[in-house]
Structures are given as C-alpha cells and as structure tokens.
Design a protein around this motif. Sequence first.
Motif, PDB file in Angstrom:
ATOM      1  N   LEU A   1       1.248 -10.223   2.630  1.00 50.61           N
ATOM      2  CA  LEU A   1      -0.091 -10.359   3.206  1.00 50.61           C
ATOM      3  C   LEU A   1      -0.246 -11.684   3.941  1.00 50.61           C
ATOM      4  N   LEU A   2       0.271 -12.747   3.356  1.00 56.54           N
ATOM      5  CA  LEU A   2       0.141 -14.061   3.983  1.00 56.54           C
ATOM      6  C   LEU A   2       1.123 -14.257   5.139  1.00 56.54           C
ATOM      7  N   ALA A   3       2.323 -13.730   4.994  1.00 53.62           N
ATOM      8  CA  ALA A   3       3.344 -13.967   6.015  1.00 53.62           C
ATOM      9  C   ALA A   3       3.134 -13.117   7.264  1.00 53.62           C
ATOM     10  N   PHE A   4       2.707 -11.884   7.085  1.00 50.22           N
ATOM     11  CA  PHE A   4       2.626 -10.974   8.225  1.00 50.22           C
ATOM     12  C   PHE A   4       1.207 -10.606   8.612  1.00 50.22           C
ATOM     13  N   ALA A   5       0.220 -11.135   7.930  1.00 47.02           N
ATOM     14  CA  ALA A   5      -1.189 -10.886   8.226  1.00 47.02           C
ATOM     15  C   ALA A   5      -1.498  -9.390   8.287  1.00 47.02           C
ATOM     16  N   VAL A   6      -0.959  -8.652   7.324  1.00 46.72           N
ATOM     17  CA  VAL A   6      -1.218  -7.211   7.224  1.00 46.72           C
ATOM     18  C   VAL A   6      -2.617  -7.037   6.637  1.00 46.72           C
ATOM     19  N   PRO A   7      -3.435  -6.141   7.198  1.00 47.07           N
ATOM     20  CA  PRO A   7      -4.764  -5.927   6.624  1.00 47.07           C
ATOM     21  C   PRO A   7      -4.682  -5.426   5.179  1.00 47.07           C
ATOM     22  N   GLY A   8      -5.588  -5.885   4.358  1.00 52.22           N
ATOM     23  CA  GLY A   8      -5.617  -5.510   2.947  1.00 52.22           C
ATOM     24  C   GLY A   8      -5.669  -4.013   2.697  1.00 52.22           C
ATOM     25  N   PRO A   9      -6.520  -3.263   3.435  1.00 52.02           N
ATOM     26  CA  PRO A   9      -6.575  -1.811   3.204  1.00 52.02           C
ATOM     27  C   PRO A   9      -5.262  -1.090   3.508  1.00 52.02           C
ATOM     28  N   VAL A  10      -4.427  -1.671   4.345  1.00 52.89           N
ATOM     29  CA  VAL A  10      -3.130  -1.063   4.639  1.00 52.89           C
ATOM     30  C   VAL A  10      -2.137  -1.372   3.522  1.00 52.89           C
ATOM     31  N   LEU A  11      -2.205  -2.576   2.992  1.00 56.08           N
ATOM     32  CA  LEU A  11      -1.235  -3.026   1.996  1.00 56.08           C
ATOM     33  C   LEU A  11      -1.560  -2.523   0.589  1.00 56.08           C
ATOM     34  N   THR A  12      -2.811  -2.255   0.303  1.00 58.33           N
ATOM     35  CA  THR A  12      -3.221  -1.859  -1.045  1.00 58.33           C
ATOM     36  C   THR A  12      -2.517  -0.595  -1.539  1.00 58.33           C
ATOM     37  N   PRO A  13      -2.443   0.486  -0.759  1.00 63.78           N
ATOM     38  CA  PRO A  13      -1.723   1.670  -1.249  1.00 63.78           C
ATOM     39  C   PRO A  13      -0.231   1.411  -1.476  1.00 63.78           C
ATOM     40  N   VAL A  14       0.353   0.559  -0.662  1.00 63.58           N
ATOM     41  CA  VAL A  14       1.772   0.236  -0.822  1.00 63.58           C
ATOM     42  C   VAL A  14       1.986  -0.495  -2.143  1.00 63.58           C
ATOM     43  N   ILE A  15       1.117  -1.445  -2.461  1.00 64.56           N
ATOM     44  CA  ILE A  15       1.224  -2.160  -3.735  1.00 64.56           C
ATOM     45  C   ILE A  15       1.025  -1.182  -4.890  1.00 64.56           C
ATOM     46  N   GLY A  16       0.087  -0.265  -4.757  1.00 68.58           N
ATOM     47  CA  GLY A  16      -0.131   0.737  -5.797  1.00 68.58           C
ATOM     48  C   GLY A  16       1.095   1.605  -6.023  1.00 68.58           C
ATOM     49  N   LEU A  17       1.738   2.028  -4.938  1.00 68.78           N
ATOM     50  CA  LEU A  17       2.951   2.829  -5.063  1.00 68.78           C
ATOM     51  C   LEU A  17       4.086   2.034  -5.714  1.00 68.78           C
ATOM     52  N   CYS A  18       4.191   0.768  -5.372  1.00 66.37           N
ATOM     53  CA  CYS A  18       5.216  -0.080  -6.001  1.00 66.37           C
ATOM     54  C   CYS A  18       4.963  -0.230  -7.496  1.00 66.37           C
ATOM     55  N   LEU A  19       3.707  -0.390  -7.886  1.00 70.09           N
ATOM     56  CA  LEU A  19       3.389  -0.502  -9.309  1.00 70.09           C
ATOM     57  C   LEU A  19       3.692   0.802 -10.037  1.00 70.09           C
ATOM     58  N   MET A  20       3.368   1.929  -9.436  1.00 62.12           N
ATOM     59  CA  MET A  20       3.680   3.214 -10.072  1.00 62.12           C
ATOM     60  C   MET A  20       5.185   3.399 -10.215  1.00 62.12           C
ATOM     61  N   ALA A  21       5.940   3.006  -9.197  1.00 63.15           N
ATOM     62  CA  ALA A  21       7.398   3.098  -9.277  1.00 63.15           C
ATOM     63  C   ALA A  21       7.934   2.196 -10.385  1.00 63.15           C
ATOM     64  N   ALA A  22       7.363   1.013 -10.528  1.00 62.64           N
ATOM     65  CA  ALA A  22       7.801   0.105 -11.592  1.00 62.64           C
ATOM     66  C   ALA A  22       7.508   0.693 -12.967  1.00 62.64           C
ATOM     67  N   PHE A  23       6.363   1.345 -13.133  1.00 59.86           N
ATOM     68  CA  PHE A  23       6.049   1.978 -14.414  1.00 59.86           C
ATOM     69  C   PHE A  23       7.027   3.107 -14.716  1.00 59.86           C
ATOM     70  N   VAL A  24       7.368   3.891 -13.699  1.00 60.96           N
ATOM     71  CA  VAL A  24       8.315   4.996 -13.896  1.00 60.96           C
ATOM     72  C   VAL A  24       9.696   4.457 -14.269  1.00 60.96           C
TER      73      VAL A  24
END
Length: 69
Positions: free
Chosen positions: A37-60
């Motif tokens: 988010l800080l390095a590439f200035a990606v909008p939060g609404p775009v990055l939020t689902p990606v972070i959610g998917l990464c967390l779900m993958a980590a739980f699995v």
Amino acid sequence: MGFIRGFGQFWYDLIIGDDWKIAVAVVTTLALGTGVLLAFAVPGPVLTPVIGLCLMAAFVIALRIDTRD
C-alpha cells in the motif's frame, strides 16, 4: 510482579492463542499489505480483498499442517 506476569500472559494468549502459525501469518500478511500500500499507492478498496484472500490461504495452510498424518 504478579500483575505484570499476568498482564503479559493475557496479551500472549490473546494475540498468539492456540496456534502461533496463524498469528505469524496474520502479522506477515498485514505487514506485506501495508508495504504494498505504501510502496505502490494501491487504493485500499483494491488491496483489501487481496489481503483477505492471503489470510484465508494462510489459515488453510496452517490447518493442513496441523491435520496432516
């Protein structure tokens, strides 16, 4: 001294809980998401689902590690 020890144990149990792998996955995913988010200035609404998917993958992955024979 007992209060400090109890306070530390409370926070350890709250943050780490039963599975340290999930705690590490959450901290790592949030840190990487913040870095992106800080390095590439990606909008939060775009990055939020990606972070959610990464967390779900980590739980699995943590679940697969814990339940393998």
